[in-house]
Design a protein around this motif. Structure first.
Motif, short mmCIF file in Angstrom:
data_model
loop_
_atom_site.label_atom_id
_atom_site.label_comp_id
_atom_site.label_asym_id
_atom_site.label_seq_id
_atom_site.Cartn_x
_atom_site.Cartn_y
_atom_site.Cartn_z
N ASN A 197 5.66 13.56 6.81
CA ASN A 197 4.32 13.06 6.48
C ASN A 197 4.40 11.74 5.74
O ASN A 197 3.63 10.81 6.00
N HIS A 198 5.34 11.65 4.80
CA HIS A 198 5.52 10.39 4.07
C HIS A 198 5.90 9.26 5.03
O HIS A 198 5.40 8.13 4.92
N LEU A 199 6.81 9.55 5.96
CA LEU A 199 7.21 8.53 6.92
C LEU A 199 6.05 8.13 7.81
O LEU A 199 5.87 6.94 8.12
N HIS A 200 5.27 9.09 8.25
CA HIS A 200 4.12 8.80 9.10
C HIS A 200 3.16 7.85 8.40
O HIS A 200 2.68 6.87 8.99
N HIS A 201 2.88 8.12 7.13
CA HIS A 201 1.97 7.26 6.37
C HIS A 201 2.57 5.87 6.16
O HIS A 201 1.87 4.85 6.24
N ALA A 202 3.89 5.84 5.89
CA ALA A 202 4.56 4.55 5.69
C ALA A 202 4.55 3.73 6.97
O ALA A 202 4.33 2.51 6.93
N PHE A 203 4.79 4.37 8.12
CA PHE A 203 4.75 3.66 9.39
C PHE A 203 3.40 3.00 9.60
O PHE A 203 3.30 1.84 10.03
N ALA A 204 2.34 3.73 9.29
CA ALA A 204 1.00 3.21 9.49
C ALA A 204 0.74 2.01 8.59
O ALA A 204 0.15 1.00 9.01
N LYS A 205 1.17 2.09 7.35
CA LYS A 205 0.93 1.00 6.41
C LYS A 205 1.76 -0.24 6.73
O LYS A 205 1.33 -1.37 6.48
N LEU A 206 2.94 -0.02 7.29
CA LEU A 206 3.82 -1.14 7.64
C LEU A 206 3.59 -1.63 9.07
O LEU A 206 4.20 -2.62 9.48
N GLY A 252 0.80 -1.22 0.00
CA GLY A 252 0.00 0.00 0.00
C GLY A 252 0.83 1.26 0.00
O GLY A 252 0.31 2.35 0.24
N LEU A 253 2.14 1.15 -0.29
CA LEU A 253 3.02 2.31 -0.29
C LEU A 253 2.94 3.05 -1.63
O LEU A 253 2.77 2.43 -2.68
N THR A 254 3.09 4.36 -1.57
CA THR A 254 3.18 5.15 -2.80
C THR A 254 4.63 5.16 -3.26
O THR A 254 5.55 4.87 -2.48
N PRO A 255 4.87 5.48 -4.54
CA PRO A 255 6.26 5.55 -5.03
C PRO A 255 7.11 6.51 -4.20
O PRO A 255 8.28 6.23 -3.92
N ARG A 256 6.56 7.65 -3.78
CA ARG A 256 7.34 8.61 -3.01
C ARG A 256 7.64 8.08 -1.61
O ARG A 256 8.74 8.32 -1.08
N GLU A 257 6.70 7.35 -1.02
CA GLU A 257 6.96 6.74 0.29
C GLU A 257 8.08 5.72 0.18
O GLU A 257 8.93 5.63 1.08
N GLU A 258 8.12 4.99 -0.92
CA GLU A 258 9.22 4.06 -1.14
C GLU A 258 10.54 4.81 -1.32
O GLU A 258 11.58 4.37 -0.84
N ASP A 259 10.50 5.92 -2.04
CA ASP A 259 11.71 6.72 -2.21
C ASP A 259 12.26 7.16 -0.85
O ASP A 259 13.46 7.08 -0.59
N VAL A 260 11.36 7.63 0.01
CA VAL A 260 11.77 8.09 1.34
C VAL A 260 12.34 6.95 2.15
O VAL A 260 13.40 7.09 2.79
N LEU A 261 11.69 5.79 2.14
CA LEU A 261 12.19 4.64 2.89
C LEU A 261 13.56 4.19 2.36
O LEU A 261 14.43 3.79 3.14
N GLY A 262 13.73 4.25 1.06
CA GLY A 262 15.01 3.88 0.49
C GLY A 262 16.14 4.78 0.97
O GLY A 262 17.23 4.32 1.27
N LEU A 263 15.85 6.07 1.10
CA LEU A 263 16.86 7.02 1.59
C LEU A 263 17.07 6.87 3.09
O LEU A 263 18.19 7.05 3.59
N VAL A 264 16.02 6.55 3.80
CA VAL A 264 16.17 6.26 5.24
C VAL A 264 17.09 5.06 5.41
O VAL A 264 17.96 5.04 6.30
N ALA A 265 16.91 4.03 4.56
CA ALA A 265 17.75 2.84 4.64
C ALA A 265 19.21 3.15 4.38
O ALA A 265 20.10 2.43 4.84
#
Length: 222
Positions: free
Chosen positions: A194-203, A160-173
Motif C-alpha cells: 500500500n505504501h508503494l502504491h501511494h508512493a508510485f502515484a505521488k511520484l 507529498g510523501l509520508t515519512p513511512r513511504e520514504e522509509d519504504v522507498l529507502g529500503l527498496v533502494a
C-alpha cells in the motif's frame, strides 16, 4: 589531607609522585598499583579521594578500568599519551582531569589533585585543546544532521510523501523485497504494498525501479 592512589607501571614514576605528594603537607599517597587490575582492588578497599591513573599498563590498561574506578574514587589521568581519541574516551568515561607528561610542573599537579578532589575538572593545555575540538566537532555534526533532516523534510513535503513511504522507498533502494521490508519495519507485506502504491502515484511512476530513480534523483537535486 587528600588520600591519593598512584597507578603507573613505571616504579620510578610512582616513587617520584609519592615523594612529591607526601612532601606537600596537603596530600599523601596511600597506595601504589602497577596495573589496572591491582588499581581496582586497592581503590575498592581504600576509597582514595583521588587516583592518578596512567593509561598504558600491563594486564589492564587505564581506559579499561576507568568506569569501575570512578565508582570509588575521582580519577585524574596522568599519562604521556595525548591521542585525541584517548583523551575523549577518558573524559567521556568519567575522568575528571587529564594531564600529559611534559606539560605540567609539580605545582600544577598539586592544584589539579586538589581540584579533582573537590569535584572540579583539570586539563592540561593539549587535553583542553582536544576537548574543545571535540565539542566543536559534535556541534558541527549536529548542525549537519539538522540541515540534512530539514532538507529531507522539505523534499518530503514537495513530493507529498509520508515519512513511512520514504522509509519504504529507502529500503527498496537497498534491494530489499516487500517481504524483507515488512520484516524490517514490523508491518505486514500488504501494508508495504500500500505504501508503494501511494508512493508510485505521488511520484507518477509505474514500478519500483522508476520510483527509486525518481526519488533518488530528486533527493540529489535537493
Amino acid at each position: 589531607m587528600i588520600d591519593v592512589l598512584v597507578v603507573d607501571d613505571n616504579p620510578i614514576v610512582r616513587e617520584a609522585l609519592r615523594g612529591f605528594l607526601d612532601g606537600t603537607g596537603s596530600a599523601r599517597v596511600v597506595a601504589e598499583a602497577g596495573d589496572g587490575r591491582q588499581a581496582l582492588t586497592l581503590a575498592r578497599r581504600l576509597r582514595p579521594a583521588v587516583t592518578l591513573l596512567d593509561h598504558r599498563m600491563p594486564i589492564a590498561d587505564g581506559l579499561s578500568v576507568l568506569g569501575d574506578l570512578c565508582r570509588w574514587t575521582a580519577v585524574l589521568v596522568l599519562t604521556s599519551d595525548a591521542d585525541p581519541h584517548l583523551v575523549g574516551e577518558m573524559l567521556r568515561g568519567g575522568a575528571r582531569g587529564y594531564l600529559v607528561h611534559g606539560e605540567f610542573d609539580p605545582e600544577e599537579l598539586l592544584r589539579a589533585v586538589h581540584a579533582v578532589a573537590r569535584g572540579q575538572g583539570w586539563l592540561s593545555a593539549q587535553a583542553a585543546a582536544v576537548a574543545v575540538s571535540a565539542v566543536r566537532e559534535q556541534a558541527d555534526r549536529q548542525r549537519t544532521e539538522h540541515e540534512q533532516q530539514e532538507q529531507q523534510r522539505r523534499l518530503r513535503v514537495r513530493l507529498g510523501l509520508t515519512p513511512r513511504e520514504e522509509d519504504v522507498l529507502g529500503l527498496v533502494a537497498q534491494g530489499l523485497s516487500n517481504a524483507a521490508i515488512a520484516r524490517r519495519l514490523l508491518v505486514t507485506e500488504k501494508t508495504v504494498k500500500n505504501h508503494l502504491h501511494h508512493a508510485f502515484a505521488k511520484l507518477h511512476v509505474g514500478n519500483r525501479t522508476e520510483a527509486v530513480l525518481r526519488w533518488t534523483s530528486r533527493r540529489e537535486a535537493g
